[in-house]
Design a protein around this motif. Structure first.
Motif, PDB file in Angstrom:
ATOM      1  N   GLU A  70       0.833  -1.208   0.000  1.00 36.83           N
ATOM      2  CA  GLU A  70       0.000   0.000   0.000  1.00 36.83           C
ATOM      3  C   GLU A  70       0.862   1.250   0.000  1.00 36.83           C
ATOM      4  OE1 GLU A  70      -3.081   0.531   2.860  1.00 36.83           O
ATOM      5  OE2 GLU A  70      -3.965  -1.413   2.437  1.00 36.83           O
ATOM      6  N   ILE A  71       1.888   1.264   0.835  1.00 35.33           N
ATOM      7  CA  ILE A  71       2.770   2.428   0.935  1.00 35.33           C
ATOM      8  C   ILE A  71       3.470   2.676  -0.402  1.00 35.33           C
ATOM      9  CG2 ILE A  71       4.884   3.300   2.006  1.00 35.33           C
ATOM     10  CD1 ILE A  71       3.946   1.845   4.585  1.00 35.33           C
ATOM     11  N   GLU A  72       3.949   1.595  -1.014  1.00 37.20           N
ATOM     12  CA  GLU A  72       4.633   1.709  -2.299  1.00 37.20           C
ATOM     13  C   GLU A  72       3.672   2.226  -3.378  1.00 37.20           C
ATOM     14  OE1 GLU A  72       6.905  -1.201  -5.531  1.00 37.20           O
ATOM     15  OE2 GLU A  72       6.515  -1.916  -3.487  1.00 37.20           O
ATOM     16  N   TYR A  73       2.447   1.715  -3.370  1.00 31.15           N
ATOM     17  CA  TYR A  73       1.449   2.134  -4.364  1.00 31.15           C
ATOM     18  C   TYR A  73       1.046   3.580  -4.144  1.00 31.15           C
ATOM     19  CZ  TYR A  73      -2.773   2.047  -7.231  1.00 31.15           C
ATOM     20  OH  TYR A  73      -3.734   2.312  -8.173  1.00 31.15           O
ATOM     21  N   ALA A  74       0.802   3.951  -2.900  1.00 30.77           N
ATOM     22  CA  ALA A  74       0.348   5.308  -2.588  1.00 30.77           C
ATOM     23  C   ALA A  74       1.389   6.355  -2.970  1.00 30.77           C
ATOM     24  CB  ALA A  74       0.009   5.418  -1.106  1.00 30.77           C
ATOM     25  N   ALA A  75       2.662   5.968  -2.935  1.00 31.42           N
ATOM     26  CA  ALA A  75       3.735   6.908  -3.246  1.00 31.42           C
ATOM     27  C   ALA A  75       3.665   7.413  -4.684  1.00 31.42           C
ATOM     28  CB  ALA A  75       5.091   6.252  -2.989  1.00 31.42           C
ATOM     29  N   LYS A  76       2.951   6.693  -5.530  1.00 29.54           N
ATOM     30  CA  LYS A  76       2.849   7.072  -6.940  1.00 29.54           C
ATOM     31  C   LYS A  76       1.499   7.708  -7.274  1.00 29.54           C
ATOM     32  CE  LYS A  76       6.142   3.514  -8.339  1.00 29.54           C
ATOM     33  NZ  LYS A  76       6.366   2.287  -9.155  1.00 29.54           N
ATOM     34  N   THR A  77       0.778   8.145  -6.252  1.00 23.60           N
ATOM     35  CA  THR A  77      -0.543   8.738  -6.477  1.00 23.60           C
ATOM     36  C   THR A  77      -0.464   9.972  -7.371  1.00 23.60           C
ATOM     37  OG1 THR A  77      -1.392   7.925  -4.362  1.00 23.60           O
ATOM     38  CG2 THR A  77      -2.549   9.781  -5.356  1.00 23.60           C
ATOM     39  N   GLY A  78       0.480  10.849  -7.104  1.00 25.14           N
ATOM     40  CA  GLY A  78       0.621  12.055  -7.915  1.00 25.14           C
ATOM     41  C   GLY A  78       0.849  11.733  -9.373  1.00 25.14           C
ATOM     42  N   GLU A  79       1.686  10.750  -9.636  1.00 23.50           N
ATOM     43  CA  GLU A  79       1.977  10.340 -11.012  1.00 23.50           C
ATOM     44  C   GLU A  79       0.711   9.825 -11.705  1.00 23.50           C
ATOM     45  OE1 GLU A  79       4.533   6.740 -13.057  1.00 23.50           O
ATOM     46  OE2 GLU A  79       5.342   7.701 -11.247  1.00 23.50           O
ATOM     47  N   ARG A  80      -0.079   9.027 -10.992  1.00 24.45           N
ATOM     48  CA  ARG A  80      -1.313   8.493 -11.581  1.00 24.45           C
ATOM     49  C   ARG A  80      -2.326   9.607 -11.841  1.00 24.45           C
ATOM     50  NH1 ARG A  80      -0.168   4.514  -7.858  1.00 24.45           N
ATOM     51  NH2 ARG A  80      -1.624   5.394  -6.340  1.00 24.45           N
ATOM     52  N   LEU A  81      -2.388  10.585 -10.949  1.00 19.13           N
ATOM     53  CA  LEU A  81      -3.327  11.685 -11.139  1.00 19.13           C
ATOM     54  C   LEU A  81      -2.953  12.521 -12.359  1.00 19.13           C
ATOM     55  CD1 LEU A  81      -3.871  12.772  -7.448  1.00 19.13           C
ATOM     56  CD2 LEU A  81      -5.617  11.869  -8.997  1.00 19.13           C
ATOM     57  N   LEU A  82      -1.681  12.745 -12.562  1.00 21.61           N
ATOM     58  CA  LEU A  82      -1.252  13.495 -13.737  1.00 21.61           C
ATOM     59  C   LEU A  82      -1.637  12.761 -15.021  1.00 21.61           C
ATOM     60  CD1 LEU A  82       2.210  14.658 -12.413  1.00 21.61           C
ATOM     61  CD2 LEU A  82       0.336  16.175 -13.082  1.00 21.61           C
ATOM     62  N   SER A  83      -1.514  11.447 -15.009  1.00 17.87           N
ATOM     63  CA  SER A  83      -1.927  10.660 -16.170  1.00 17.87           C
ATOM     64  C   SER A  83      -3.436  10.742 -16.365  1.00 17.87           C
ATOM     65  CB  SER A  83      -1.506   9.195 -16.001  1.00 17.87           C
ATOM     66  OG  SER A  83      -0.101   9.078 -15.954  1.00 17.87           O
TER      67      SER A  83
ATOM     68  N   PHE B 144      -4.121  15.434   1.775  1.00 16.72           N
ATOM     69  CA  PHE B 144      -2.802  15.948   1.411  1.00 16.72           C
ATOM     70  C   PHE B 144      -2.688  17.471   1.324  1.00 16.72           C
ATOM     71  CE2 PHE B 144      -3.339  11.731  -0.506  1.00 16.72           C
ATOM     72  CZ  PHE B 144      -2.285  11.061   0.097  1.00 16.72           C
ATOM     73  N   VAL B 145      -3.790  18.184   1.473  1.00 15.07           N
ATOM     74  CA  VAL B 145      -3.736  19.650   1.401  1.00 15.07           C
ATOM     75  C   VAL B 145      -4.417  20.253   2.626  1.00 15.07           C
ATOM     76  CG1 VAL B 145      -3.707  19.681  -1.134  1.00 15.07           C
ATOM     77  CG2 VAL B 145      -5.898  19.844   0.090  1.00 15.07           C
ATOM     78  N   ARG B 146      -4.279  21.553   2.772  1.00 17.01           N
ATOM     79  CA  ARG B 146      -4.953  22.238   3.868  1.00 17.01           C
ATOM     80  C   ARG B 146      -6.454  21.984   3.844  1.00 17.01           C
ATOM     81  NH1 ARG B 146      -1.844  26.130   2.226  1.00 17.01           N
ATOM     82  NH2 ARG B 146      -3.539  27.219   1.161  1.00 17.01           N
ATOM     83  N   GLU B 147      -7.036  21.925   5.022  1.00 20.50           N
ATOM     84  CA  GLU B 147      -8.484  21.803   5.140  1.00 20.50           C
ATOM     85  C   GLU B 147      -9.177  22.889   4.323  1.00 20.50           C
ATOM     86  OE1 GLU B 147     -10.962  21.397   9.103  1.00 20.50           O
ATOM     87  OE2 GLU B 147     -10.510  23.514   8.684  1.00 20.50           O
ATOM     88  N   GLN B 148      -8.634  24.073   4.361  1.00 18.33           N
ATOM     89  CA  GLN B 148      -9.174  25.224   3.633  1.00 18.33           C
ATOM     90  C   GLN B 148      -9.338  24.908   2.148  1.00 18.33           C
ATOM     91  OE1 GLN B 148      -6.244  28.273   3.233  1.00 18.33           O
ATOM     92  NE2 GLN B 148      -7.704  29.905   2.759  1.00 18.33           N
TER      93      GLN B 148
ATOM     94  N   PHE C 172       3.361  21.532 -13.942  1.00 21.87           N
ATOM     95  CA  PHE C 172       2.832  21.326 -12.591  1.00 21.87           C
ATOM     96  C   PHE C 172       3.242  19.990 -11.971  1.00 21.87           C
ATOM     97  CE2 PHE C 172      -0.173  24.138 -14.818  1.00 21.87           C
ATOM     98  CZ  PHE C 172      -0.086  25.242 -13.994  1.00 21.87           C
ATOM     99  N   ARG C 173       4.012  19.197 -12.691  1.00 25.24           N
ATOM    100  CA  ARG C 173       4.343  17.851 -12.211  1.00 25.24           C
ATOM    101  C   ARG C 173       5.004  17.877 -10.836  1.00 25.24           C
ATOM    102  NH1 ARG C 173       4.570  12.848 -14.015  1.00 25.24           N
ATOM    103  NH2 ARG C 173       3.936  13.492 -16.105  1.00 25.24           N
ATOM    104  N   ASP C 174       6.032  18.672 -10.670  1.00 22.02           N
ATOM    105  CA  ASP C 174       6.761  18.698  -9.394  1.00 22.02           C
ATOM    106  C   ASP C 174       5.853  19.107  -8.243  1.00 22.02           C
ATOM    107  OD1 ASP C 174       9.044  17.900 -10.676  1.00 22.02           O
ATOM    108  OD2 ASP C 174       9.991  19.879 -10.683  1.00 22.02           O
ATOM    109  N   GLN C 175       4.956  20.041  -8.491  1.00 23.07           N
ATOM    110  CA  GLN C 175       4.062  20.506  -7.432  1.00 23.07           C
ATOM    111  C   GLN C 175       3.065  19.418  -7.034  1.00 23.07           C
ATOM    112  OE1 GLN C 175       2.927  24.902  -8.112  1.00 23.07           O
ATOM    113  NE2 GLN C 175       3.798  24.260 -10.080  1.00 23.07           N
ATOM    114  N   VAL C 176       2.532  18.716  -8.024  1.00 21.97           N
ATOM    115  CA  VAL C 176       1.594  17.622  -7.737  1.00 21.97           C
ATOM    116  C   VAL C 176       2.295  16.510  -6.973  1.00 21.97           C
ATOM    117  CG1 VAL C 176       0.184  15.798  -8.781  1.00 21.97           C
ATOM    118  CG2 VAL C 176       0.082  18.129  -9.684  1.00 21.97           C
ATOM    119  N   GLU C 177       3.468  16.141  -7.426  1.00 19.87           N
ATOM    120  CA  GLU C 177       4.197  15.062  -6.754  1.00 19.87           C
ATOM    121  C   GLU C 177       4.610  15.473  -5.344  1.00 19.87           C
ATOM    122  OE1 GLU C 177       7.272  13.903  -9.485  1.00 19.87           O
ATOM    123  OE2 GLU C 177       5.866  12.736 -10.714  1.00 19.87           O
ATOM    124  N   GLN C 178       4.941  16.738  -5.158  1.00 19.48           N
ATOM    125  CA  GLN C 178       5.276  17.236  -3.815  1.00 19.48           C
ATOM    126  C   GLN C 178       4.093  17.067  -2.864  1.00 19.48           C
ATOM    127  OE1 GLN C 178       6.485  21.394  -3.659  1.00 19.48           O
ATOM    128  NE2 GLN C 178       5.730  21.576  -1.566  1.00 19.48           N
TER     129      GLN C 178
END
Length: 206
Positions: free
Chosen positions: A24-37, A102-106, A169-175
């Motif tokens: 799960e941890i390994e898969y979740a680490a690539k969430t940003g990459e999957r979202l960009l796709s 992953f982001v502020r509640e706001q 925006f790739r770096d920002q999403v992955e961050q």
């Protein structure tokens, strides 16, 4: 171990669940990459506008970035309509659910409610309630959602607006999606950050 032994969750053991947690941890680490796709699939969603849904999302994120917005706002602007692919009738809630850990509640709240706030601009033409946003009057993030919609969302259907591409925006999403989920230091419940930073905006636009 390549697969767990159990066929029903109640029959699992510590070894099996520790194995799954690692995966799960390994898969979740690539969430940003999957979202960009997945963003590319927005070009297959709602049509009829002068820009594609991907173009709209890139315009919104570009406007946020050029306004000096921080990374949480920029990524939220980029992904605010990603729910159009699979959840056209509650796309705002869908997108917010992706962002919320992953982001502020706001920012998550603004994305979740932006659909109601956007009705101000069109609902009167389709038999809806243009004042749906009034239900949230007095909320700490009400003005933020109104500003989000006015500055970055409702005006981002312009085929002549020069926006950045997805790779920008790739770096920002992955961050953002590399953060620890639900980290209180990230969520910052109840805190507000201005959507715009004039000083940073000037730097980014020179």
């Amino acid at each position: 171990m390549e697969k767990v032994k159990f066929r029903a969750m109640k029959d699992g053991d510590r070894e099996g669940y520790e194995f799954l947690t690692e995966h799960e941890i390994e898969y979740a680490a690539k969430t940003g990459e999957r979202l960009l796709s997945a963003m590319v699939d927005l070009d297959k969603s709602l049509s009829g506008y002068q820009v594609t849904r991907l173009g709209h999302s890139l315009q919104a994120a570009t406007r946020a970035w050029r306004d000096g917005a921080d990374v949480d706002w920029v990524v939220s602007a980029l992904l605010h309509d990603i729910g159009d692919i699979y959840a056209p009738y509650n796309h705002d809630e869908y997108a917010a659910a992706i962002l919320k850990p992953f982001v502020r509640e706001q920012c998550a709240w603004v994305v979740e409610k932006h659909g109601d706030f956007q009705k101000l601009y069109y609902a009167q033409h389709v038999g809806g309630n243009p004042h749906a946003r009034d239900a949230y009057k007095g909320h700490a993030y009400y003005d933020d959602c109104a500003t989000f919609c006015e500055r970055w969302d409702q005006n981002s259907f312009d085929p002549d607006y020069p926006h950045e591409d997805i790779e920008f925006f790739r770096d920002q999403v992955e961050q953002v999606f590399a953060r620890k989920a639900y980290d209180p230091a990230v969520i910052r419940a109840g805190e507000r950050v201005e959507l715009t930073d004039p000083t940073l905006a000037k730097e980014r636009n020179t």
